[in-house]
Write an enzyme that holds these catalytic residues in place. Structure first.
Site, PDB file in Angstrom:
ATOM      1  N   CYS A   1     -11.040 -19.210 101.701  1.00 22.52           N
ATOM      2  CA  CYS A   1     -10.120 -20.093 101.017  1.00 22.52           C
ATOM      3  C   CYS A   1     -10.609 -18.730 100.164  1.00 22.52           C
ATOM      4  O   CYS A   1      -9.659 -18.514  98.265  1.00 22.52           O
ATOM      5  CB  CYS A   1     -10.220 -21.049 100.701  1.00 22.52           C
ATOM      6  SG  CYS A   1     -12.009 -21.098 100.903  1.00 22.52           S
TER       7      CYS A   1
ATOM      8  N   GLU B   1      -1.100 -19.190  97.145  1.00 24.31           N
ATOM      9  CA  GLU B   1      -2.143 -18.435  97.912  1.00 24.31           C
ATOM     10  C   GLU B   1      -1.364 -18.315  99.567  1.00 24.31           C
ATOM     11  O   GLU B   1      -0.732 -19.137  99.677  1.00 24.31           O
ATOM     12  CB  GLU B   1      -3.525 -19.623  98.676  1.00 24.31           C
ATOM     13  CG  GLU B   1      -4.547 -19.261  98.726  1.00 24.31           C
ATOM     14  CD  GLU B   1      -5.398 -20.492  99.152  1.00 24.31           C
ATOM     15  OE1 GLU B   1      -5.155 -20.974  99.006  1.00 24.31           O
ATOM     16  OE2 GLU B   1      -6.613 -19.782  99.395  1.00 24.31           O
TER      17      GLU B   1
END
Ligand code: ADP
Length: 484
Positions: free
Chosen positions: A292, A387
């Site tokens: 992340c 993402e």
């Protein structure tokens, strides 16, 4: 790959409730993402088992919180020692089920264990306060007490560290936990739980409820709905984080959320370019881009743009893709087919919108994807907003500092960010202007156990690691003592 463990008894496939290994009424399969080979069948638990785990944790709570801080600290320290003593086997289990290269897996074992070491130490420093009285007949104190039964729902990208950085502070504070590990990587979680049992963590203090995808959703509902569970910590996608937050509203549960990111990596024209290339490579391609905090969007100032993209692409071409057990491999497979398809979609979209492929761009068969660099990226591309979570680096061009900061902040996410500059004024201006929980300046890797890890905006709530990490697991209680 699991046949060569030094201690085969670390390979647990049953869940752990109240100190007993529970087979469950069904099983689900775990596979090696590098080969597709079947590794193990793990206990598939359901809602009633989750209730049993919550009850076990609640029953274990009084004795656990009544240990002295030092007694809890000693048990945590034993767990840390066992994690480190078994680092080779834990690393092998992790590479087998998750795919990351073996040296990287062993690195995660050390990183994951470091949270247990750190919170074993912090357990002894959960200090209260005395406050000045507003009346001389009174005395005012603040206690810091364990919040109660905690639940942890964890992802597959860091199969050990995402567990220990929730469980270790909870245990240190005097809270029992119920862990629901990711269905793709339960074997690392169960091996770590076996070591906790060997360390002497009492029955019921650490429970692991395993299940497959749909079962995880059911167990998640039970953990969120329970009023015995006082805290939920989740690491995973923002989408699932929102669902869990909504599910926790009826019981007003304390929440720690570590969700998605969309990390910008900015290279200013005064940067040390070679260092920026190394930093961008480390930040982007670690764990095949599946963290992340991996940089998702690289922004480079126009005067150094072409030089940077050429040097960066040359560096990326040196990456060795393959099975994580092979010598010299530094990029393993992606975790599953859907992950490969997402990277493919982002790359194809970037190419269709004018992106220039400098290296990579294609699937390599199985779950492997070429480390990819695409120059001339633009804000209309999917990769600018979403993402990617894979080995694809889009490189954008910018002119001014203000433009770079505005582009970096133009996202609902706010986890990690990075920039390279040698100008001291710019370093402070940009670091302060970035709307992110973490800023790496002239570095591509920034996590360690004694710093506050976490995000702002829709990247989450709360911080993990550091002395702040304990705060999530304690409640403040104000005592006002009269008649002195
Ligand atoms: P990732 O993007 O890392 O795959 P997810 O957010 O899908 O992350 O999953 C992270 C963890 O959340 C896993 O343990 C998974 O089983 C669990 N999970 C996914 N969806 C739900 C849900 N609706 N309720 C509870 N847990 C869930």
């Amino acid at each position: 790959p699991l046949a060569s463990l030094q201690d085969p008894s670390l390979l647990k496939t049953d869940a752990l409730i109240a100190g007993r290994w529970v087979a469950g009424s069904a099983r689900f399969a775990v596979h090696d993402p590098a080969t597709g080979r079947h590794l193990a069948d793990v206990a598939k638990l359901g809602p009633a088992d989750a209730e049993a785990a919550i009850a076990a944790a609640n029953a274990a709570w009084p004795a656990w919180r009544n240990l002295t801080a030092k007694e809890r600290s000693i048990l945590l320290r034993k767990w840390y020692d066992l994690l480190m003593a078994n680092a080779d086997d834990l690393g092998r289990i992790m590479t087998a089920e998750q795919g990351k290269p073996l040296p990287e897996a062993k690195g995660e074992v050390a990183y994951g264990a470091s949270f247990v070491e750190w919170f074993a130490e912090e357990a002894k420093r959960i200090n209260g306060e005395t406050l000045p009285q507003f009346d001389n007949n009174r005395r005012l104190l603040v206690l810091r007490q364990p919040v109660g039964v905690c639940a942890a729902i964890t992802p597959w990208n860091f199969p050990l560290a995402m567990i220990t950085r929730k469980v270790a502070p909870a245990l240190a504070a005097g809270c029992p936990v119920v862990i629901k590990p990711a269905e793709l990587t339960p074997l690392t979680a169960l091996a770590a739980a076996e070591l906790a049992v060997r360390a002497g963590i009492p029955a019921g203090v650490l429970n692991v409820v395993t299940s497959d995808g749909p079962g995880s959703v059911e167990i998640g509902k039970v953990l969120c709905a329970s009023d015995v569970v006082r805290h939920l910590s989740f690491t995973g996608s923002t989408e699932v984080g929102r669902i869990l937050m909504a599910q926790c509203a009826p019981t007003v549960k304390k929440l720690s959320l570590e969700l998605g990111g969309n990390a910008p990596f900015i290279v200013f024209d005064d940067a040390d370019l070679d260092s920026a290339v190394e930093g961008a490579f480390a930040s982007k391609y670690r764990n095949a881009g599946q963290t992340c905090v991996c940089s998702n969007r690289i922004y480079v100032q126009e005067a150094v743009y072409e030089e940077f993209v050429q040097k960066f692409a040359a560096k990326v071409r040196t990456a060795k893709v393959g099975n994580g057990f092979e010598e010299g491999v530094n990029q393993g497979p992606l975790i599953e087919e859907a992950a490969v398809q997402k990277v493919e979609r982002h790359v194809q979209d970037a190419v269709a919108k004018g992106g220039r492929v400098l290296t990579g761009g294609k699937r390599l068969g199985g779950l492997f994807f070429e480390p990819t660099v695409v120059a001339d990226a633009s804000p209309e591309m999917l990769c600018a907003r979403e993402e990617t979570f894979g080995p694809f680096a889009p490189v954008f061009k910018f002119r001014t500092e203000q433009e770079a900061v505005a582009a970096a902040n133009a996202t609902e996410y706010g986890l990690a960010s990075y920039f390279y500059s040698r100008d001291v004024g710019r370093i402070f201006r940009v670091a302060e202007a970035l709307e992110y929980g973490m800023v790496g300046i002239n570095v591509g890797i920034l996590a360690t156990e004694h710093v506050p890890f976490g995000g702002v905006k829709q990247s989450g709530l709360g911080r993990e690691g550091s002395h702040h990490g304990i705060d999530e697991y304690v409640e403040l209680k104000y005592l006002c003592v009269g008649d002195i």
